[in-house]
Each structure stands twice: as C-alpha cells, then as structure tokens.
Scaffold this active site. Structure first.
Site, PDB file in Angstrom:
ATOM      1  N   LYS A 133      21.920  49.886  49.739  1.00 33.69           N
ATOM      2  CA  LYS A 133      22.268  49.630  48.637  1.00 33.69           C
ATOM      3  C   LYS A 133      21.630  48.406  48.051  1.00 33.69           C
ATOM      4  CE  LYS A 133      27.180  49.944  47.162  1.00 33.69           C
ATOM      5  NZ  LYS A 133      28.465  49.368  47.591  1.00 33.69           N
TER       6      LYS A 133
HETATM    7  C1  E4P Z   1      31.057  50.431  45.415  1.00 29.62           C
HETATM    8  O1  E4P Z   1      30.066  50.804  45.988  1.00 29.62           O
HETATM    9  C2  E4P Z   1      31.447  49.205  45.312  1.00 29.62           C
HETATM   10  O2  E4P Z   1      31.421  48.753  46.510  1.00 29.62           O
HETATM   11  C3  E4P Z   1      33.147  48.955  44.827  1.00 29.62           C
HETATM   12  O3  E4P Z   1      33.393  50.230  44.553  1.00 29.62           O
HETATM   13  C4  E4P Z   1      33.376  48.071  44.040  1.00 29.62           C
HETATM   14  O4  E4P Z   1      34.694  48.041  43.825  1.00 29.62           O
HETATM   15  P1  E4P Z   1      35.603  46.790  43.146  1.00 29.62           P
HETATM   16  O5  E4P Z   1      35.166  46.539  41.770  1.00 29.62           O
HETATM   17  O6  E4P Z   1      36.839  47.418  43.114  1.00 29.62           O
HETATM   18  O7  E4P Z   1      35.279  45.538  44.024  1.00 29.62           O
END
Ligand code: E4P
Length: 217
Positions: A83
């Site tokens: 990522k």
């Molecule tokens: C996705 O890969 C992110 O880690 C995640 O969905 C972020 O979610 P949040 O905005 O609820 O922290």
C-alpha cells in the site's frame, strides 16, 4: 464483487474467514497500531488464514524509502501487495514496483483525477476512501462512480477497492456502481447479514415445526 476485511485483528479475520467468503485483507498503520503486536508477525498470520491479496502499507514518504520497505514487505509472502500513499513519490514508486512485479494498492485516494494517475502508474488496486469524504460533507460514493466510468472508458485494469466503508449502505452503493472490491470493517461485514424479518421468519418456522414435528417427521 470481492470482499476484503479492513482490519489487522487476526481474531476478526479468522472469524470472518470461517464463512468462506473473504477474498483478501487490507491493513493500514492505524489499524496495526491498535493491535500492539509486531507488524510482520501479523502479516504472516493473516497470510496463513486468507488465501488472497493482503495489503501492507509503507510509512516512508520518499521514493527510496518506499522502495526498500515495499521490497521487504512483498518478500514476506507472495500474497502481499504494498500500500502506497497517493503522493508524487508514491506514484513514482508504484511505477517502479509494478515493473519489478510487485503488486500495489494506492491508498488515500479522494478524487477521480488521483485515481486516473494511479492507473497510469500501473497500480494493481486503487483505494478511494468514501467515509472520510462523507465526514467532511462530500458525497464519497460519487468518486467511485466517476472512477468506474474513467477506468471503463480506457480499459484500465487497476481494480477499484472501495475503502473507508462505514455502514452496509456504503457497501451496497459500491456494489451497484460496480466497484471490484469492498474492503469492510468486521462490524459492517456482520451487519450485512442481518435482517429482522429473517429472524422473525425463522422463529415462526421453527415454532410451527415444533407443533407438528411428531406427526410429520
Ligand atoms: C482502506 O484500505 C483503509 O485502510 C480504510 O478503509 C480506512 O477507513 P477509515 O476511513 O474508516 O479509517
């Protein structure tokens, strides 16, 4: 639509995986911070449970640091994708990692133009964050709709991974638009199954059966 679980908690992952419909997992530094465990140990355990893509995020913000971290993370298991944040250095890293055969998930995407840039760089997955846009009075789901149109217009193979999904309706909207993947917190995954009429209906079926079971079975 593929379902990924958005968590670094291996108990949640095991529980959801036992249903047999989890296709992958996404983690991020905030989710890992909640676990109080070594990051690499968590990743290996997730890969043992889930036979599908597992996202592990870099924390460097410049090209060389990202490349080093990404190669180390990708070497842990063939299912790990890296990522990378949607910043200039990140897109450079995505291009280079793609040419090395390392899969990437470009994260912190908040606009269709950012998603177009990630696809041009060869991202495996693009993660538009829906809930965080809603949090500031935007309409997050519209970003997914526009990305779907743009990717379909040009045949980009980057998969749309709807992220920051906070409730079942987010998942449904993403499915209606045709997002390839929804990454879902455990609580929302569970909520998707619930319906009060199912519970009432089942209770009634079982009660009726109980009354006649000796005659009919
Ligand atoms: C996705 O890969 C992110 O880690 C995640 O969905 C972020 O979610 P949040 O905005 O609820 O922290």
């Amino acid at each position: 639509m593929k379902f990924f679980l958005d968590t670094a908690n291996t108990d949640e992952i095991r529980q959801a995986a036992s249903m047999g419909i989890i296709d992958g997992v996404t983690t991020n530094p905030s989710l890992v911070a909640k676990e109080n465990r070594k990051f690499r140990e968590i990743l290996i355990e997730i890969c043992d449970v889930i036979d599908g893509p597992v996202s592990a995020e870099v924390v460097s913000t410049e090209f060389n640091g990202m490349m080093k971290e990404a190669r180390e993370l990708a070497a842990l298991h063939p299912n790990i994708n890296v990522k990378v944040p949607l910043i200039r250095e990140g897109l450079k890293a995505v291009k280079a990692l793609t040419s090395e055969g390392i899969k990437t998930n470009v994260t912190l995407c908040f606009s269709p133009s950012q998603a177009l840039m990630a696809a041009k760089a060869g991202a495996t997955f693009i993660s538009p964050f829906i809930g965080r846009v809603d949090d500031i009075s935007g309409v997050g789901i519209e970003i997914i709709r526009d990305i779907r149109t743009i990717y379909d217009n040009y045949g980009f193979e980057t998969e749309i991974l709807a992220a920051s999904l906070r409730h079942p309706l987010h998942v449904m909207d993403a499915a209606l638009i045709g997002a390839d993947i929804a990454t879902i917190p455990f609580k929302v995954f569970d909520q998707l199954i619930n319906h009060p009429l199912t519970d009432i209906g089942l209770k009634r079926f079982l009660a009726d059966w109980e009354k006649v079971k000796d005659q009919v079975s």
